[in-house]
Design a protein around this motif. Structure first.
Motif, PDB file in Angstrom:
ATOM      1  N   ARG A   1       0.845  -0.917   0.149  1.00  0.00           N
ATOM      2  CA  ARG A   1       0.104  -0.140   0.344  1.00  0.00           C
ATOM      3  C   ARG A   1       0.975   1.558   0.700  1.00  0.00           C
ATOM      4  NH1 ARG A   1      -4.927  -0.153   2.155  1.00  0.00           N
ATOM      5  NH2 ARG A   1      -5.310   1.269   3.176  1.00  0.00           N
TER       6      ARG A   1
ATOM      7  N   ALA B   1       1.983   1.878  -3.726  1.00  0.00           N
ATOM      8  CA  ALA B   1       0.788   2.089  -4.646  1.00  0.00           C
ATOM      9  C   ALA B   1       0.781   3.874  -4.034  1.00  0.00           C
ATOM     10  CB  ALA B   1      -0.332   0.939  -4.086  1.00  0.00           C
TER      11      ALA B   1
ATOM     12  N   LEU C   1      -0.697   4.944  -1.560  1.00  0.00           N
ATOM     13  CA  LEU C   1      -2.071   4.745  -0.992  1.00  0.00           C
ATOM     14  C   LEU C   1      -1.986   5.460   0.287  1.00  0.00           C
ATOM     15  CD1 LEU C   1      -3.952   1.566  -1.677  1.00  0.00           C
ATOM     16  CD2 LEU C   1      -4.528   3.592  -2.457  1.00  0.00           C
ATOM     17  N   THR C   2      -0.599   4.971   0.943  1.00  0.00           N
ATOM     18  CA  THR C   2      -0.225   5.113   2.607  1.00  0.00           C
ATOM     19  C   THR C   2       1.242   6.213   2.359  1.00  0.00           C
ATOM     20  OG1 THR C   2       0.728   3.499   2.919  1.00  0.00           O
ATOM     21  CG2 THR C   2      -1.674   4.246   3.696  1.00  0.00           C
TER      22      THR C   2
ATOM     23  N   GLU D   1       6.386   6.369   7.722  1.00  0.00           N
ATOM     24  CA  GLU D   1       6.524   6.801   8.687  1.00  0.00           C
ATOM     25  C   GLU D   1       8.039   7.862   8.275  1.00  0.00           C
ATOM     26  OE1 GLU D   1       4.598   6.972  11.681  1.00  0.00           O
ATOM     27  OE2 GLU D   1       5.545   7.486  12.834  1.00  0.00           O
TER      28      GLU D   1
ATOM     29  N   SER E   1       2.893  12.054  -8.012  1.00  0.00           N
ATOM     30  CA  SER E   1       1.503  10.457  -7.978  1.00  0.00           C
ATOM     31  C   SER E   1       0.826  10.366  -9.304  1.00  0.00           C
ATOM     32  CB  SER E   1       0.755  11.196  -6.752  1.00  0.00           C
ATOM     33  OG  SER E   1       0.495  12.557  -6.308  1.00  0.00           O
ATOM     34  N   GLU E   2       0.417  11.901 -10.306  1.00  0.00           N
ATOM     35  CA  GLU E   2      -0.329  11.516 -11.529  1.00  0.00           C
ATOM     36  C   GLU E   2       0.392  10.589 -12.596  1.00  0.00           C
ATOM     37  OE1 GLU E   2      -3.678  12.365 -11.963  1.00  0.00           O
ATOM     38  OE2 GLU E   2      -3.622  13.455 -10.209  1.00  0.00           O
TER      39      GLU E   2
ATOM     40  N   ALA F   1       0.434   7.285 -10.421  1.00  0.00           N
ATOM     41  CA  ALA F   1      -0.691   6.078 -11.161  1.00  0.00           C
ATOM     42  C   ALA F   1      -0.908   6.221 -12.395  1.00  0.00           C
ATOM     43  CB  ALA F   1      -1.638   7.065 -10.747  1.00  0.00           C
TER      44      ALA F   1
ATOM     45  N   LEU G   1       0.462   3.001 -13.115  1.00  0.00           N
ATOM     46  CA  LEU G   1       0.187   1.533 -11.983  1.00  0.00           C
ATOM     47  C   LEU G   1      -0.831   0.504 -12.147  1.00  0.00           C
ATOM     48  CD1 LEU G   1       0.761   0.885  -9.293  1.00  0.00           C
ATOM     49  CD2 LEU G   1      -0.289   2.579  -8.063  1.00  0.00           C
TER      50      LEU G   1
ATOM     51  N   PHE H   1      -2.797  -1.780  -9.702  1.00  0.00           N
ATOM     52  CA  PHE H   1      -2.400  -1.965  -7.922  1.00  0.00           C
ATOM     53  C   PHE H   1      -3.528  -3.521  -8.001  1.00  0.00           C
ATOM     54  CE2 PHE H   1      -3.749  -2.228  -3.874  1.00  0.00           C
ATOM     55  CZ  PHE H   1      -3.248  -1.985  -2.760  1.00  0.00           C
ATOM     56  N   ILE H   2      -3.840  -4.541  -7.390  1.00  0.00           N
ATOM     57  CA  ILE H   2      -4.327  -5.431  -7.479  1.00  0.00           C
ATOM     58  C   ILE H   2      -4.263  -5.834  -5.558  1.00  0.00           C
ATOM     59  CG2 ILE H   2      -5.910  -7.708  -7.295  1.00  0.00           C
ATOM     60  CD1 ILE H   2      -4.932  -7.310 -10.406  1.00  0.00           C
ATOM     61  N   GLY H   3      -4.813  -5.065  -4.705  1.00  0.00           N
ATOM     62  CA  GLY H   3      -5.230  -5.639  -3.102  1.00  0.00           C
ATOM     63  C   GLY H   3      -5.258  -6.569  -2.500  1.00  0.00           C
TER      64      GLY H   3
END
Lengths: 254, 208, 221
Positions: free
Chosen positions: B48, B51, B53-54, B57, B72-73, B76, B79, B81-83
């Motif tokens: 994640r 991908a 999404l997060t 840290e 990010s555009e 993506a 990309l 992504f199949i989670g």
């Protein structure tokens, strides 16, 4: 442009720095807040003249007006913190949203309660659907919504982000709600509120009111510092600096 | 060979638990990153992060040498992504699900019946997916890989509940994708059987 | 546009498959409306007087409740997560959802409005105004309900929480929609209220889809 303009603020976005800054500010803010609140309220409640129309019952404005004004001020500052937190991805600003929300809600409750208590001698009843009281009630619901949403997620960081978004949506809606309620009020009951729409206020009444206003603002700032500090500790508890802090304090105690 | 996807000193914290710290890797075109680890070791969290999404840290993810956050555009756009969840709505049929994903990636599927048939779903195209088995649902979900034009695939447990024959088909398809210069990041409990030209493996330890 | 049409088609397929999603709110709406005469009394004069408020409170509750499960399935099966990761289709997905939610809850309310007029004893003129306020107001109801559903998508608690955060935002709509109907009932001009409703609609249309997209991103992030 924005980036460079606010570069000097960067260190304060670091949780550890902000934690210590809040700790340093807290005693001054709290001391000043208590001083101005006592000064403003004792002056207002005991020494300023009574109103020719309302007698002594008007004196509740020294609590009602500041708490009502700052209940909205707290919502705006919460929304500003939310905006900063979401746009620039600054986590301490998001935590500030959660720190301010309950304080603002309590201010709103104080404003509602004192408003109702003021209404009893004035209108002869605890509650009237007066435009300002109704707006204040809606504001309380908006606060409660933000607090409830922030607590509804098992992943706390996610809850705060979503609640921040709701705070921004709320602040966009607040003026619309306010003017709608005012329009509705003039439609339904007309003259009840004009009683308080005074053209002027005597300086001997105004000064304690201004001091009290300042006192409520300082109290809001002090309580925000206090709550923000504990939020920072909660969210940073796995960080080395927090562990160090805990060890230090335990060392001092033993 | 230029490096397409890289992680620098990546660390991830979930619910006050440190999942991994100081994770580094570099992937270039045609390579597979194979992430192993026990349940709860942070495999899905790592995917994640990759991908977008997060946010990590600490540390950063680089795409074509630049931090992910600023582009990010573009990222993506490359990309697929199949989670952990298949992305298949059980109330819709296989064909409807396929139509949804092909519309989103703006890739028309020439012959959806033929595609689903080649994945062993002949005759099951028109019934709602909740009536299919877990393995069959997984096939509907993976059908996307056959018409996607994205170069970076991030797949969470793609082999789960598939039979041996379909795993072999899937791995053959992976090899074709890599040969065209694609990248694959995947997690799996079972070991990979095909012979990959450039495989990197990361083992995530379960930490308390 | 091709993509958007395919997404709308998918939503309509889902609505066709899950008919309870749009039938139940409609029944709920009629049920709530028929409770009021039972609780307050059936005098036609009284009903006519409180009809604007009644209709609009029932409408906003039924639209709000219908939105609760809007994103739950797509969230649970990982559709939203993959949309957020892929980015480009997310906004079309959001607008398709909003559009189909209005088609499945707002439009039926307009269609049953003659029945409401009969139940509450509204005259021809009042019914017309009711239809116009519903046409202008229900899209706003849908927009805000979808926002509520998106905000609470990954929350542990749904239902009441969604109502708690969204109902205060409905207040301006409630005031002006029922205000327009009241004005019409007393033969006062009501175009001002309708203009305000139109302004709300345009304002919400411009901002809410963006907020929904942001809320979905946060809920999977």
């Amino acid at each position: 442009m924005w980036g460079s303009m606010f570069r000097w603020l960067d260190p304060y976005a670091k949780p550890e720095t902000l934690y210590h800054l809040c700790g340093r500010l807290l005693p001054y803010l709290m001391g000043l807040a208590l001083f101005t609140l006592l000064l403003g309220n004792i002056w207002g409640l005991a020494f300023s003249p009574s109103d020719y129309q309302q007698g002594d019952s008007y004196r509740i404005i020294y609590i009602h007006v500041p708490s009502a004004i700052w209940s909205m001020g707290a919502y705006s500052s919460m929304a500003i913190a939310a905006f900063i937190g979401l746009v620039w991805q600054i986590r301490v600003a998001q935590w500030a949203v959660l720190a301010i929300a309950p304080i603002g809600a309590v201010y709103t409750v104080i404003a509602l309660f004192t408003g109702a208590a003021w209404g009893k001698p004035m209108w002869g009843t605890w509650w009237v659907w007066d435009a300002r009281l109704t707006s204040e009630l809606v504001l309380l619901f908006l606060y409660l919504g933000v607090i409830a949403l922030a607590g509804a997620f098992s992943e706390a960081a996610r809850g705060i982000k979503v609640a921040s978004l709701l705070a921004i949506v709320g602040v966009v809606n607040l003026p619309i709600i306010h003017y709608s309620v005012e329009w509705w009020n003039t439609l339904h009951q007309g003259a009840t509120i004009t009683k308080f729409a005074k053209p002027s206020i005597d300086p001997s009444m105004l000064w304690p009111l201004l001091i009290s206003l300042l006192g409520f603002a300082l109290l809001l700032a002090a309580l925000t510092c206090l709550r923000l500090r504990s939020q920072i500790l909660i969210f940073e508890q796995h960080r080395p600096w927090v562990r160090q802090l805990v060890d230090q304090q335990q060392g001092e105690q033993s | 060979m230029s490096i397409i996807l890289a992680a620098e000193a990546l660390s991830c914290v979930r619910q006050d638990r440190v999942l991994f710290e100081n994770l580094n890797f570099q992937l270039s075109a045609g390579q597979v990153l194979y992430i192993q680890g026990k349940n709860g070791a942070g495999k899905s969290s790592l995917l994640r992060l990759l991908a977008g999404l997060t946010l990590p840290e600490d540390g950063q993810i680089l795409f074509r040498g630049k931090p992910l956050s600023g582009q990010s555009e573009e990222f993506a756009g490359q990309l697929l992504f199949i989670g952990h969840h298949s992305g298949i709505h059980p109330q819709l049929t296989a064909l409807q699900n396929l139509a949804f994903w092909s519309a989103l990636s703006e890739q028309a599927v020439a012959d959806p019946y033929q595609l689903l048939g080649s994945l062993g779903l002949a005759g099951l195209e028109d019934i709602p997916c909740f009536m299919l088995s877990a393995g069959q649902q997984r096939r509907v979900s993976l059908a996307r890989l056959w018409f996607s034009t994205k170069s970076l695939w991030i797949l969470d447990e793609p082999f789960t509940s598939l039979d041996q024959q379909l795993i072999a088909t899937l791995e053959q398809h992976f090899l074709q994708h890599l040969a065209k210069g694609g990248l694959i990041v995947l997690t799996s409990h079972q070991s990979l059987s095909a012979d990959y030209p450039a495989l990197q493996a990361i083992e995530l330890e379960y930490r308390w | 546009m091709v993509m958007w049409r395919a997404l709308v088609q998918r939503e309509l397929q889902l609505l066709g498959r899950q008919k309870a999603d749009w039938l139940n709110p409609l029944v709920f709406f009629l049920l709530v409306l028929s409770l009021f005469p039972l609780g307050i009394g059936p005098e036609p004069g009284m009903l006519k007087q409180i009809a604007p408020g009644l209709v609009w409170i029932a409408a906003l509750l039924s639209v709000l409740l219908s939105a609760e499960r809007l994103f739950k399935d797509d969230y649970r099966y990982g559709v939203i997560e993959q949309l957020v990761a892929g980015r480009q289709g997310l906004f079309s997905y959001v607008t398709a959802k909003i559009c189909c939610h209005w088609l499945s809850t707002g439009v039926p309310l307009v269609l049953v409005s003659p029945l409401i007029a009969v139940l509450l004893g509204l005259d021809w003129q009042s019914w017309q105004v009711l239809v116009v306020t519903l046409l202008l107001g229900t899209p706003v109801l849908s927009l805000l309900s979808v926002l509520g559903a998106a905000l609470t998508m990954a929350a542990d608690k749904g239902g009441i929480l969604q109502a708690l955060i969204i109902l205060p935002l409905y207040i301006p709509l409630l005031i002006f929609a029922s205000g327009a109907m009241e004005a019409a009932a007393t033969a006062l001009p009501y175009t001002g209220q309708l203009a305000v409703l139109l302004a709300f609609l345009l304002f919400a249309l411009a901002l809410v889809p963006l907020a929904v997209r942001q809320a979905l991103r946060m809920n999977v992030g």
